[in-house]
Design a protein around this motif. Sequence first.
Motif, PDB file in Angstrom:
ATOM      1  N   LYS A 172       0.795  -0.988  -0.008  1.00 50.63           N
ATOM      2  CA  LYS A 172       0.108   0.012  -0.134  1.00 50.63           C
ATOM      3  C   LYS A 172       0.871   1.105   0.115  1.00 50.63           C
ATOM      4  CE  LYS A 172      -3.882  -2.503   2.689  1.00 50.63           C
ATOM      5  NZ  LYS A 172      -4.411  -2.366   3.782  1.00 50.63           N
ATOM      6  N   SER A 173       1.820   1.224   0.736  1.00 49.34           N
ATOM      7  CA  SER A 173       2.706   2.421   1.016  1.00 49.34           C
ATOM      8  C   SER A 173       3.533   2.657  -0.250  1.00 49.34           C
ATOM      9  CB  SER A 173       3.559   2.288   2.329  1.00 49.34           C
ATOM     10  OG  SER A 173       4.376   1.311   2.291  1.00 49.34           O
ATOM     11  N   HIS A 174       4.006   1.523  -0.951  1.00 49.70           N
ATOM     12  CA  HIS A 174       4.936   1.665  -2.105  1.00 49.70           C
ATOM     13  C   HIS A 174       4.335   0.979  -3.296  1.00 49.70           C
ATOM     14  CE1 HIS A 174       7.457   2.167   1.744  1.00 49.70           C
ATOM     15  NE2 HIS A 174       8.449   2.241   0.945  1.00 49.70           N
ATOM     16  N   ARG A 175       3.149   1.474  -3.453  1.00 49.13           N
ATOM     17  CA  ARG A 175       2.464   0.793  -4.503  1.00 49.13           C
ATOM     18  C   ARG A 175       3.184   1.097  -5.917  1.00 49.13           C
ATOM     19  NH1 ARG A 175      -2.232  -1.992  -5.208  1.00 49.13           N
ATOM     20  NH2 ARG A 175      -3.045  -2.087  -7.363  1.00 49.13           N
ATOM     21  N   GLN A 176       3.341   2.541  -6.092  1.00 46.78           N
ATOM     22  CA  GLN A 176       4.097   2.844  -7.232  1.00 46.78           C
ATOM     23  C   GLN A 176       5.367   2.309  -7.508  1.00 46.78           C
ATOM     24  OE1 GLN A 176       4.248   7.054  -7.775  1.00 46.78           O
ATOM     25  NE2 GLN A 176       5.831   7.156  -9.306  1.00 46.78           N
ATOM     26  N   SER A 177       6.080   2.120  -6.498  1.00 44.78           N
ATOM     27  CA  SER A 177       7.466   1.549  -6.595  1.00 44.78           C
ATOM     28  C   SER A 177       7.439  -0.139  -6.708  1.00 44.78           C
ATOM     29  CB  SER A 177       8.253   1.751  -5.430  1.00 44.78           C
ATOM     30  OG  SER A 177       8.388   3.125  -5.030  1.00 44.78           O
ATOM     31  N   VAL A 178       6.469  -0.594  -6.440  1.00 44.50           N
ATOM     32  CA  VAL A 178       6.225  -1.851  -6.742  1.00 44.50           C
ATOM     33  C   VAL A 178       6.008  -2.153  -8.202  1.00 44.50           C
ATOM     34  CG1 VAL A 178       4.746  -3.911  -6.401  1.00 44.50           C
ATOM     35  CG2 VAL A 178       5.570  -2.543  -4.196  1.00 44.50           C
ATOM     36  N   GLN A 179       5.097  -1.425  -8.758  1.00 40.70           N
ATOM     37  CA  GLN A 179       4.809  -1.539 -10.049  1.00 40.70           C
ATOM     38  C   GLN A 179       6.181  -1.232 -10.890  1.00 40.70           C
ATOM     39  OE1 GLN A 179       1.513  -2.754  -8.826  1.00 40.70           O
ATOM     40  NE2 GLN A 179       1.518  -2.486 -11.160  1.00 40.70           N
ATOM     41  N   LYS A 180       6.774  -0.309 -10.640  1.00 42.23           N
ATOM     42  CA  LYS A 180       7.852  -0.132 -11.558  1.00 42.23           C
ATOM     43  C   LYS A 180       8.935  -1.147 -11.254  1.00 42.23           C
ATOM     44  CE  LYS A 180      10.594   2.984 -13.774  1.00 42.23           C
ATOM     45  NZ  LYS A 180      10.112   3.440 -15.063  1.00 42.23           N
ATOM     46  N   MET A 181       9.108  -1.840 -10.122  1.00 41.32           N
ATOM     47  CA  MET A 181      10.025  -3.008 -10.238  1.00 41.32           C
ATOM     48  C   MET A 181       9.717  -4.190 -10.969  1.00 41.32           C
ATOM     49  SD  MET A 181      10.720  -5.213  -6.854  1.00 41.32           S
ATOM     50  CE  MET A 181       9.198  -5.287  -6.510  1.00 41.32           C
ATOM     51  N   VAL A 182       8.269  -4.284 -10.730  1.00 40.47           N
ATOM     52  CA  VAL A 182       7.720  -5.648 -11.599  1.00 40.47           C
ATOM     53  C   VAL A 182       7.720  -5.420 -13.021  1.00 40.47           C
ATOM     54  CG1 VAL A 182       5.480  -6.966 -11.863  1.00 40.47           C
ATOM     55  CG2 VAL A 182       6.383  -6.344  -9.705  1.00 40.47           C
ATOM     56  N   SER A 183       7.528  -4.092 -13.463  1.00 35.31           N
ATOM     57  CA  SER A 183       7.419  -3.809 -15.174  1.00 35.31           C
ATOM     58  C   SER A 183       9.116  -3.912 -15.470  1.00 35.31           C
ATOM     59  CB  SER A 183       7.045  -2.384 -15.107  1.00 35.31           C
ATOM     60  OG  SER A 183       7.044  -1.921 -16.543  1.00 35.31           O
ATOM     61  N   GLY A 184       9.989  -3.338 -14.699  1.00 36.76           N
ATOM     62  CA  GLY A 184      11.200  -3.648 -14.866  1.00 36.76           C
ATOM     63  C   GLY A 184      11.758  -5.071 -15.147  1.00 36.76           C
ATOM     64  N   TRP A 185      11.121  -5.878 -14.233  1.00 32.03           N
ATOM     65  CA  TRP A 185      11.619  -7.343 -14.261  1.00 32.03           C
ATOM     66  C   TRP A 185      11.247  -7.942 -15.635  1.00 32.03           C
ATOM     67  CZ3 TRP A 185      14.086 -11.214 -11.383  1.00 32.03           C
ATOM     68  CH2 TRP A 185      13.770 -12.383 -11.665  1.00 32.03           C
ATOM     69  N   PHE A 186       9.858  -7.894 -16.074  1.00 34.59           N
ATOM     70  CA  PHE A 186       9.520  -8.376 -17.292  1.00 34.59           C
ATOM     71  C   PHE A 186      10.105  -7.932 -18.455  1.00 34.59           C
ATOM     72  CE2 PHE A 186       5.891  -9.772 -14.259  1.00 34.59           C
ATOM     73  CZ  PHE A 186       6.096 -11.074 -14.607  1.00 34.59           C
ATOM     74  N   GLY A 187      10.537  -6.365 -18.445  1.00 35.48           N
ATOM     75  CA  GLY A 187      11.399  -5.764 -19.440  1.00 35.48           C
ATOM     76  C   GLY A 187      12.560  -6.543 -19.643  1.00 35.48           C
ATOM     77  N   ALA A 188      13.304  -6.867 -18.531  1.00 37.21           N
ATOM     78  CA  ALA A 188      14.711  -7.597 -18.616  1.00 37.21           C
ATOM     79  C   ALA A 188      14.525  -8.871 -19.148  1.00 37.21           C
ATOM     80  CB  ALA A 188      15.105  -7.423 -16.846  1.00 37.21           C
ATOM     81  N   LEU A 189      13.486  -9.717 -18.705  1.00 38.92           N
ATOM     82  CA  LEU A 189      13.267 -11.109 -19.250  1.00 38.92           C
ATOM     83  C   LEU A 189      13.147 -11.005 -20.805  1.00 38.92           C
ATOM     84  CD1 LEU A 189      10.729 -13.091 -16.903  1.00 38.92           C
ATOM     85  CD2 LEU A 189      13.219 -12.760 -16.814  1.00 38.92           C
ATOM     86  N   ASP A 190      12.766  -9.944 -21.148  1.00 40.76           N
ATOM     87  CA  ASP A 190      12.195  -9.599 -22.697  1.00 40.76           C
ATOM     88  C   ASP A 190      13.757  -9.597 -23.175  1.00 40.76           C
ATOM     89  OD1 ASP A 190       9.530 -10.289 -22.645  1.00 40.76           O
ATOM     90  OD2 ASP A 190       9.150  -8.183 -22.591  1.00 40.76           O
ATOM     91  N   TYR A 191      14.433  -8.614 -22.598  1.00 45.06           N
ATOM     92  CA  TYR A 191      15.694  -8.183 -23.094  1.00 45.06           C
ATOM     93  C   TYR A 191      16.605  -9.529 -23.132  1.00 45.06           C
ATOM     94  CZ  TYR A 191      20.194  -5.686 -23.852  1.00 45.06           C
ATOM     95  OH  TYR A 191      21.581  -5.503 -24.143  1.00 45.06           O
ATOM     96  N   PHE A 192      16.548 -10.316 -22.125  1.00 46.90           N
ATOM     97  CA  PHE A 192      17.433 -11.338 -21.975  1.00 46.90           C
ATOM     98  C   PHE A 192      16.944 -12.467 -23.310  1.00 46.90           C
ATOM     99  CE2 PHE A 192      19.335 -15.297 -20.366  1.00 46.90           C
ATOM    100  CZ  PHE A 192      20.342 -15.010 -19.420  1.00 46.90           C
ATOM    101  N   GLU A 193      15.732 -12.605 -23.396  1.00 44.61           N
ATOM    102  CA  GLU A 193      15.464 -13.600 -24.226  1.00 44.61           C
ATOM    103  C   GLU A 193      15.704 -12.962 -25.750  1.00 44.61           C
ATOM    104  OE1 GLU A 193      11.323 -15.773 -25.986  1.00 44.61           O
ATOM    105  OE2 GLU A 193      11.230 -14.411 -24.270  1.00 44.61           O
ATOM    106  N   ASP A 194      15.622 -11.827 -25.925  1.00 53.26           N
ATOM    107  CA  ASP A 194      15.814 -11.292 -27.515  1.00 53.26           C
ATOM    108  C   ASP A 194      17.484 -10.975 -27.709  1.00 53.26           C
ATOM    109  OD1 ASP A 194      13.296 -11.013 -27.702  1.00 53.26           O
ATOM    110  OD2 ASP A 194      13.162  -8.955 -27.211  1.00 53.26           O
ATOM    111  N   GLN A 195      18.094 -10.646 -26.503  1.00 52.04           N
ATOM    112  CA  GLN A 195      19.677 -10.528 -26.788  1.00 52.04           C
ATOM    113  C   GLN A 195      20.372 -11.247 -25.544  1.00 52.04           C
ATOM    114  OE1 GLN A 195      20.717  -6.306 -27.992  1.00 52.04           O
ATOM    115  NE2 GLN A 195      18.601  -5.909 -27.619  1.00 52.04           N
ATOM    116  N   PRO A 196      20.242 -12.441 -25.420  1.00 48.51           N
ATOM    117  CA  PRO A 196      21.056 -13.273 -24.532  1.00 48.51           C
ATOM    118  C   PRO A 196      22.444 -13.056 -24.380  1.00 48.51           C
ATOM    119  CG  PRO A 196      20.501 -14.780 -26.371  1.00 48.51           C
ATOM    120  CD  PRO A 196      19.799 -13.482 -26.620  1.00 48.51           C
TER     121      PRO A 196
END
Length: 364
Positions: free
Chosen positions: A263-287
């Motif tokens: 609740k107190s860090h909702r925006q930051s949690v969303q930023k982290m989770v979005s960054g995680w999946f962005g990194a997975l996509d990058y890893f898959e595209d450019q291992p």
Amino acid sequence: MDSKQDNQQPTDQDLPIYPPILEESKAMENKQINTHPCAHDRSLPLPPLLATLILIAGMLFSLSGMAAPVLRVGTNVWPGYEPLYLAQDLARNSGDREWAKNVRLVEYPSATEVLRAFRNKALEAAALTLDEVLVLKQARIPVKVILVMDVSHGGDVILAQKEIQTFSDLKGKRIAVESSALGAYVLTRALTIHGLSLDEIEIAHTDVSAHEEAFLAGQVDAAVTFEPVRTKLLKAGARELFTSREIPNEVVDVLVVHEEALKSHRQSVQKMVSGWFGALDYFEDQPKAAATILARRLKLTPAEVLASFDGLHLPNLPENHQMIGGTNPSLTETLKRLRETMVSQDLLSPRVNPKGLLTSAHLP
């Protein structure tokens, strides 16, 4: 579980340990507003309603300029957590300043220290294994699993000196194991599967950061360890006697957040989770490019980094929704089986109920 006890926050001394393997180490300022509704009389007070509206507007303006609170995320060195650091690097290189404002990654030498920092609220979030999450549940610490990071299929191992040929040869031998939930769990499961008991081996409580040195110096006969130490010791001639392939879907790494921080860090949690999946996509595209970035942190070659991920599955976004979302998350069955195994091995109280731990509310 008694709901009346859920609000009690246990101290380090109250927290459960895994017998007999584990050893726990442990208003704003008041200001007079002198505005004037009439130019000829500065001493006249504002009408009450107008004063209230101005105060509210000021507060809203102030809040709109406030940055989201920084989310402190604890990890230890493990390939399955590396996409977080890849996300951090990608954000920095792209000029995305919001990641640094919202997320702070804190690396610890061992999982034991991550778990301690998290339960003592030095962290809002932590990368942990599912068995460690159940230990937190037993300690009545309100948490939620918001992301499945990886499933180990060979990344967690028991390695022995090259002269030790089989698992049964570990009888009477000295085995290095971190005083953590995961170390205790993997060792207990391996012993059970291969017909040995704890009484038949000697435990050497050793932080994972010291596994390589202790093993190479001959101070221990074997080690319960994981990547990247696994790759380094195999390269030095160690023999692999047990891997998490023998206990499929039991060693699962997840991202856990204190319920109040959601609740107190909702925006930051969303930023982290979005960054995680962005990194997975990058890893898959450019291992290769991703491996080159991570090699500097893990102190491996890019080829070794890629090899260290061979024993892991990193669930993508649809898989995450299937594992922790909906009315029947698939990870629920994994939690139930894990709980039963831990209870049968006296690693967990039978009163622990994993219900309510999972949420997909913060997935994109």
